[in-house]
Design a protein around this motif. Sequence first.
Motif, mmCIF file in Angstrom:
data_model
loop_
_atom_site.group_PDB
_atom_site.id
_atom_site.type_symbol
_atom_site.label_atom_id
_atom_site.label_comp_id
_atom_site.label_asym_id
_atom_site.label_seq_id
_atom_site.Cartn_x
_atom_site.Cartn_y
_atom_site.Cartn_z
ATOM 1 N N ASP A 1 2.440 23.633 1.514
ATOM 2 C CA ASP A 1 2.569 22.554 2.447
ATOM 3 C C ASP A 1 1.457 21.513 2.365
ATOM 4 O O ASP A 1 0.424 22.038 2.954
ATOM 5 N N ILE A 2 1.851 20.506 2.323
ATOM 6 C CA ILE A 2 0.810 19.521 1.835
ATOM 7 C C ILE A 2 0.163 18.950 3.097
ATOM 8 O O ILE A 2 -1.041 18.499 3.117
ATOM 9 N N ILE B 1 1.355 10.800 8.501
ATOM 10 C CA ILE B 1 0.818 11.968 9.159
ATOM 11 C C ILE B 1 -0.460 12.614 8.356
ATOM 12 O O ILE B 1 -1.009 13.593 9.169
ATOM 13 N N GLY B 2 -0.879 11.828 7.477
ATOM 14 C CA GLY B 2 -2.154 12.291 6.719
ATOM 15 C C GLY B 2 -2.221 11.565 5.556
ATOM 16 O O GLY B 2 -1.547 10.654 5.116
ATOM 17 N N VAL B 3 -3.482 11.715 4.953
ATOM 18 C CA VAL B 3 -3.926 11.178 3.423
ATOM 19 C C VAL B 3 -4.529 12.241 2.833
ATOM 20 O O VAL B 3 -5.134 12.916 3.024
ATOM 21 N N ILE B 4 -3.755 12.215 1.600
ATOM 22 C CA ILE B 4 -4.131 13.434 0.497
ATOM 23 C C ILE B 4 -5.002 12.989 -0.538
ATOM 24 O O ILE B 4 -4.816 11.892 -1.035
ATOM 25 N N HIS B 5 -6.132 13.707 -0.726
ATOM 26 C CA HIS B 5 -7.000 13.336 -1.936
ATOM 27 C C HIS B 5 -6.647 14.084 -3.035
ATOM 28 O O HIS B 5 -6.356 15.618 -2.948
ATOM 29 N N ASP C 1 6.134 11.592 0.281
ATOM 30 C CA ASP C 1 7.106 12.361 1.304
ATOM 31 C C ASP C 1 6.488 13.918 1.424
ATOM 32 O O ASP C 1 6.727 14.617 0.492
ATOM 33 N N ALA C 2 6.200 14.270 2.623
ATOM 34 C CA ALA C 2 5.761 15.746 3.037
ATOM 35 C C ALA C 2 6.892 16.661 2.747
ATOM 36 O O ALA C 2 6.650 17.895 2.479
ATOM 37 N N ASP C 3 8.136 15.957 2.681
ATOM 38 C CA ASP C 3 9.246 17.150 2.383
ATOM 39 C C ASP C 3 9.706 17.254 1.196
ATOM 40 O O ASP C 3 10.652 18.003 0.906
ATOM 41 N N ASN C 4 9.233 16.738 0.219
ATOM 42 C CA ASN C 4 9.404 16.754 -1.275
ATOM 43 C C ASN C 4 8.766 18.227 -1.810
ATOM 44 O O ASN C 4 8.045 18.686 -1.076
ATOM 45 N N ASP C 5 9.750 18.462 -2.985
ATOM 46 C CA ASP C 5 9.431 19.850 -3.593
ATOM 47 C C ASP C 5 7.767 19.632 -3.963
ATOM 48 O O ASP C 5 7.463 18.554 -4.448
ATOM 49 N N PRO C 6 7.146 20.566 -3.920
ATOM 50 C CA PRO C 6 5.670 20.626 -4.325
ATOM 51 C C PRO C 6 5.497 20.259 -5.585
ATOM 52 O O PRO C 6 4.246 19.590 -5.978
ATOM 53 N N VAL D 1 0.549 10.185 3.265
ATOM 54 C CA VAL D 1 1.614 11.172 3.380
ATOM 55 C C VAL D 1 2.375 10.776 4.738
ATOM 56 O O VAL D 1 1.798 10.754 5.990
ATOM 57 N N PHE D 2 3.650 10.718 4.402
ATOM 58 C CA PHE D 2 4.537 10.753 5.594
ATOM 59 C C PHE D 2 5.691 11.743 5.698
ATOM 60 O O PHE D 2 5.820 12.313 4.765
ATOM 61 N N ARG D 3 6.289 11.780 6.968
ATOM 62 C CA ARG D 3 7.391 12.542 7.078
ATOM 63 C C ARG D 3 8.770 11.723 7.831
ATOM 64 O O ARG D 3 8.411 11.033 8.967
ATOM 65 N N ASN D 4 9.785 11.945 7.205
ATOM 66 C CA ASN D 4 11.092 11.453 7.818
ATOM 67 C C ASN D 4 11.014 9.779 7.547
ATOM 68 O O ASN D 4 12.057 9.080 7.073
#
Length: 433
Positions: free
Chosen positions: A285-286, A255-259, A224-229, A246-249
């Motif tokens: 910000d991820i 909204i993206g893919v994190i490696h 969740d992109a809104d989670n704490d880092p 990575v999702f939002r809401n």
Amino acid sequence: MDLTALDSTFWITTASILGLLVLSGFFSGSETALTAASRGKLRAAMDKGSKGAERALKITEDNERLIGSVLLGNNLVNILATSLATALFTRVFGDSGVALATLVMTLLVLIFAEVLPKTYAITNPEMAASRVSPLIAVVILVFSPMVSAVRLLVRGVLRIFGVQTDPNSHILAVREEIAGALQLGHSEGVVQKEDRDRILGALDLGDRTVEEIMLHRSAIEMIDADNDPNEILSQCLESNHTRLPVFRNDPENIIGVIHAKDLLRAMYKLIQGADAAKDGIKGFDIVNVAMKPYFVPDTTSLDDQMRQFLRRRTHFALVVDEYGALQGLITLEDILEEIVGEITDEFDPAAEHPMKKGEDGHFWIDGHMTIRDFNRATDLSLPDDEANTVAGLVIHEAQMIPTVGQVFSFHNFRFEVMGREGNRVTRLKVRPL
């Protein structure tokens, strides 16, 4: 027997019959050699400079014309030889000559015009095909107009009876030839099961879609992109996966893919790098680090998807249906596993194997195990036309969500539901009847 009939005409006719039998043997052997010869071996011989192999390859490109010409020539010489023999034997032996000619010609044609040349041709079809190709090329050229007329006549007659023929179709496709040879070799102990599965898996990539092997969305681990880092960092470190969506809401809103490497590099810069922030990673910000998501339709074939992965130099794609809704994800490793089998490393979870065989002949399997994996592991043949997983097949055939303890029998298998979570069948006991 009329000895006065043994004149020069008798000997000329006898020589003609023998010559026609030789021609019949040539046609029979040529047909066997050219149809049994391996095109792969002929091409290898052509690459080494063999003109005969090159002609044989060219001839076998149109099997219908080849076989039509050879059969036409073979039948022509056989009928002519039999007619001459009947006339000759009738002249010498009278009315009994017809029966005698039939018996003698049957034996001669069977032995010297069929069995003997075909046996020789089948011992080394590539060499025989190279040798006969020049003469057969002439035969095809001479008989080509007549064969074309016969083709049209046959298709016209079949069309009258409602049978449509495809002039470009092959009686046996190359893939089916390879698959049949592998199955035969495996049954005879020449080809190992693992080798057979690998080659058949590679051949099947064009016929299967990403939907069949993707990881379903219910099992996808997301961030969740809104989670704490700090939470994001902990989740990535604890995960067994290198890439995470990575999702939002809404989990549908990818909204993206994190490696993991990109994430760690970015956080390290905020903590220890030259541009280290005073508040550490709190302002991280991820979205600024995540890669753009790559979506593919669920109907994409595995063959096309593997090419896309290689072309785009990426190993990870999200699968969507025709409405754009998220269905699952697929990786290059998933496709490779369809060829080489399960690929594991030191970071894979130490989970139980999805299938175990009991002493009573039952197979204990996870419900999400695909039918194809089950068939490959057991050498059995559950149909996979209506469902991708074994649990899906049980639900399809039962026309309901079964409860624990229910037993079903279909497709010559017995299925007992051993576990269920919500609407998902998680554990099954399967036994062939």
